[in-house]
Design a protein around this motif. Structure first.
Motif, PDB file in Angstrom:
ATOM      1  N   ILE A  76       0.839  -1.205   0.000  1.00 26.44           N
ATOM      2  CA  ILE A  76       0.000   0.000   0.000  1.00 26.44           C
ATOM      3  C   ILE A  76       0.873   1.253   0.000  1.00 26.44           C
ATOM      4  N   PHE A  77       1.903   1.272   0.830  1.00 27.81           N
ATOM      5  CA  PHE A  77       2.794   2.439   0.934  1.00 27.81           C
ATOM      6  C   PHE A  77       3.473   2.743  -0.395  1.00 27.81           C
ATOM      7  N   ILE A  78       4.034   1.712  -1.044  1.00 29.30           N
ATOM      8  CA  ILE A  78       4.744   1.924  -2.305  1.00 29.30           C
ATOM      9  C   ILE A  78       3.781   2.380  -3.394  1.00 29.30           C
ATOM     10  N   THR A  79       2.588   1.796  -3.438  1.00 30.19           N
ATOM     11  CA  THR A  79       1.607   2.173  -4.456  1.00 30.19           C
ATOM     12  C   THR A  79       1.191   3.631  -4.311  1.00 30.19           C
ATOM     13  N   VAL A  80       0.841   4.032  -3.099  1.00 28.92           N
ATOM     14  CA  VAL A  80       0.400   5.412  -2.865  1.00 28.92           C
ATOM     15  C   VAL A  80       1.539   6.390  -3.142  1.00 28.92           C
ATOM     16  N   LEU A  81       2.749   6.071  -2.684  1.00 30.44           N
ATOM     17  CA  LEU A  81       3.893   6.961  -2.906  1.00 30.44           C
ATOM     18  C   LEU A  81       4.198   7.107  -4.387  1.00 30.44           C
ATOM     19  N   ALA A  82       4.177   5.998  -5.134  1.00 30.17           N
ATOM     20  CA  ALA A  82       4.497   6.050  -6.562  1.00 30.17           C
ATOM     21  C   ALA A  82       3.491   6.905  -7.321  1.00 30.17           C
ATOM     22  N   PHE A  83       2.199   6.724  -7.055  1.00 28.98           N
ATOM     23  CA  PHE A  83       1.188   7.521  -7.742  1.00 28.98           C
ATOM     24  C   PHE A  83       1.303   8.996  -7.369  1.00 28.98           C
ATOM     25  N   ASN A  84       1.601   9.304  -6.114  1.00 27.77           N
ATOM     26  CA  ASN A  84       1.736  10.699  -5.709  1.00 27.77           C
ATOM     27  C   ASN A  84       2.941  11.365  -6.369  1.00 27.77           C
ATOM     28  N   LEU A  85       4.074  10.657  -6.424  1.00 23.53           N
ATOM     29  CA  LEU A  85       5.269  11.217  -7.063  1.00 23.53           C
ATOM     30  C   LEU A  85       5.030  11.439  -8.553  1.00 23.53           C
ATOM     31  N   PHE A  86       4.412  10.460  -9.190  1.00 22.73           N
ATOM     32  CA  PHE A  86       4.139  10.606 -10.622  1.00 22.73           C
ATOM     33  C   PHE A  86       3.111  11.712 -10.878  1.00 22.73           C
ATOM     34  N   GLY A  87       2.102  11.801 -10.025  1.00 24.93           N
ATOM     35  CA  GLY A  87       1.099  12.849 -10.178  1.00 24.93           C
ATOM     36  C   GLY A  87       1.679  14.241  -9.993  1.00 24.93           C
ATOM     37  N   ASP A  88       2.564  14.411  -9.011  1.00 26.14           N
ATOM     38  CA  ASP A  88       3.203  15.713  -8.813  1.00 26.14           C
ATOM     39  C   ASP A  88       4.064  16.095 -10.011  1.00 26.14           C
ATOM     40  N   GLY A  89       4.832  15.125 -10.529  1.00 26.92           N
ATOM     41  CA  GLY A  89       5.658  15.413 -11.704  1.00 26.92           C
ATOM     42  C   GLY A  89       4.831  15.730 -12.930  1.00 26.92           C
ATOM     43  N   LEU A  90       3.727  15.035 -13.101  1.00 24.78           N
ATOM     44  CA  LEU A  90       2.847  15.296 -14.236  1.00 24.78           C
ATOM     45  C   LEU A  90       2.211  16.674 -14.130  1.00 24.78           C
ATOM     46  N   ARG A  91       1.847  17.069 -12.921  1.00 26.55           N
ATOM     47  CA  ARG A  91       1.279  18.407 -12.729  1.00 26.55           C
ATOM     48  C   ARG A  91       2.297  19.479 -13.101  1.00 26.55           C
ATOM     49  N   ASP A  92       3.549  19.316 -12.671  1.00 26.57           N
ATOM     50  CA  ASP A  92       4.570  20.306 -12.988  1.00 26.57           C
ATOM     51  C   ASP A  92       4.881  20.338 -14.480  1.00 26.57           C
ATOM     52  N   ALA A  93       4.800  19.172 -15.140  1.00 29.34           N
ATOM     53  CA  ALA A  93       5.105  19.124 -16.569  1.00 29.34           C
ATOM     54  C   ALA A  93       4.013  19.767 -17.404  1.00 29.34           C
ATOM     55  N   LEU A  94       2.757  19.542 -17.031  1.00 26.95           N
ATOM     56  CA  LEU A  94       1.635  20.064 -17.810  1.00 26.95           C
ATOM     57  C   LEU A  94       1.280  21.499 -17.442  1.00 26.95           C
ATOM     58  N   ASP A  95       1.631  21.913 -16.216  1.00 21.69           N
ATOM     59  CA  ASP A  95       1.315  23.274 -15.774  1.00 21.69           C
ATOM     60  C   ASP A  95       2.510  23.849 -15.031  1.00 21.69           C
ATOM     61  N   PRO A  96       3.577  24.231 -15.760  1.00 22.07           N
ATOM     62  CA  PRO A  96       4.797  24.711 -15.095  1.00 22.07           C
ATOM     63  C   PRO A  96       4.592  25.960 -14.273  1.00 22.07           C
ATOM     64  N   LYS A  97       3.540  26.759 -14.546  1.00 23.15           N
ATOM     65  CA  LYS A  97       3.309  27.984 -13.786  1.00 23.15           C
ATOM     66  C   LYS A  97       2.846  27.667 -12.357  1.00 23.15           C
ATOM     67  N   ALA A  98       2.396  26.404 -12.113  1.00 22.71           N
ATOM     68  CA  ALA A  98       1.921  26.035 -10.793  1.00 22.71           C
ATOM     69  C   ALA A  98       3.049  25.711  -9.832  1.00 22.71           C
ATOM     70  N   ARG A  99       4.295  25.617 -10.319  1.00 16.24           N
ATOM     71  CA  ARG A  99       5.426  25.267  -9.465  1.00 16.24           C
ATOM     72  C   ARG A  99       5.768  26.407  -8.542  1.00 16.24           C
TER      73      ARG A  99
END
Length: 331
Positions: free
Chosen positions: A308-331
């Motif tokens: 559970i820990f690895i799954t939640v952490l992996a999705f959160n890390l990938f989601g944060d990176g995807l947010r920064d890539a698609l919306d760089p002004k949000a960083r």
């Protein structure tokens, strides 16, 4: 444009033909799409790429669970009573970890923990993905409708969002999952429990997506391309589906990747409380619930907890990176 000086020190004008030849030999500048730009940003984020790689591995494990268990484990429902100490009800050797049982054995019944963790990924990820899909579809449609039309429509949908957000979801989920019989709506067994959990988690979580999409739509409806479509006689449904939704893909995709781990935790909590998918079907939350009684055997709780820990952490890390890539002004 002038040519370099010759050996005599005189300077001559370059002919138009030579200028054109030089320009033609230069490499043309190629434009990049928004997707290519986002991918370039995402590639620079090594942490997000690592999270995305783990997500892919988890999905492959869930899809090919029978093959993995066939090669490295055994049937997750098979008992191994001969490997259990009858006096302590614990696996012989303390954990039962061996080449045949990579994560050890459960106490009392001796089921293989590795096989149950692998098969548990199927239930947890399936429910999380389907519930997220349901939330995104409902939240996107209602959010963009409220933001575009405004007025009474916006007021009604916004009040519905407030009601759903104030709803005691966990209590309702426990009550609803507890009263539904074993056969209902033409479904039975694990199929019924999965469908019920997807409905509870997905249907009551749509306001989180809806509020974000509504806010984005309020800003998009005042943009020039929407005014241009209106001036050409386009109606509301056409503008929503052909003009606005393509511009909402980025926030929808970002929030979906961040909602999946939340749904994984919610499913695990329901299974932990005994109202999720019923035994003997393995789930990570159900394994944690069984392990509580055997706190002196930490390996029983460690492996499903780490999954559970690895799954939640992996999705959160990938989601944060995807947010920064698609919306760089949000960083």
């Amino acid at each position: 444009m002038t040519a370099p000086m010759d050996v005599t020190g005189s300077q001559t004008e370059a002919t138009p033909e030579s200028v054109l030849d030089g320009a033609g030999g230069a490499k043309a500048i190629q434009g990049r799409s928004l997707g290519q730009i986002a991918w370039m940003r995402l590639k620079r984020d090594k942490v997000a790429l690592a999270g995305g790689l783990i997500v892919v591995v988890l999905i492959l494990v869930a899809v090919f669970a029978p093959l993995i268990v066939g090669a490295f484990g055994q049937d997750p429902t098979q008992f191994n009573s001969d490997l259990i100490d009858s006096s302590t009800m614990a696996p012989k050797g303390g954990t039962g970890i061996s080449a045949q049982h990579l994560f050890g054995l459960e106490p009392v019944n001796g089921r293989d923990i590795f096989s149950r963790v692998v098969y548990g990924a199927r239930i947890s990820l399936l429910i999380a993905f389907l519930a997220t899909l349901l939330s995104v579809i409902i939240g996107t449609l209602l959010g963009v409708t409220a933001g575009y039309f405004g007025g009474l429509v916006d007021s009604i949908i916004s009040k519905a969002m407030d009601v759903f957000l104030a709803f005691p979801l966990l209590v309702f989920a426990i009550a609803l999952a507890g009263i539904v019989p074993d056969t209902a709506f033409g479904l039975a067994g694990d199929t019924l429990r999965v469908a019920l959990l997807v409905f509870i988690i997905g249907f009551f979580n749509w306001p989180y997506v809806g509020r974000i999409i509504r806010g984005q739509t309020l800003s998009l409806r005042e943009r020039e391309f929407v005014d241009a479509a209106r001036s050409l006689g386009a109606r509301g449904p056409y503008i929503i589906f052909r003009e606005m939704l393509p511009n909402l893909v980025a926030p929808i995709l970002i929030y979906a990747t961040l909602l999946i781990p939340t749904n994984v935790l919610f499913e695990a909590a329901l299974s932990f409380l005994g109202v999720g998918v019923r035994p003997p079907t393995p789930t990570w939350g159900g394994m944690l619930s069984d392990a509580v009684r055997f706190y002196t055997m930490p390996h029983f709780m460690f492996f499903p907890g780490m999954a559970i820990f690895i799954t939640v952490l992996a999705f959160n890390l990938f989601g944060d990176g995807l947010r920064d890539a698609l919306d760089p002004k949000a960083r």
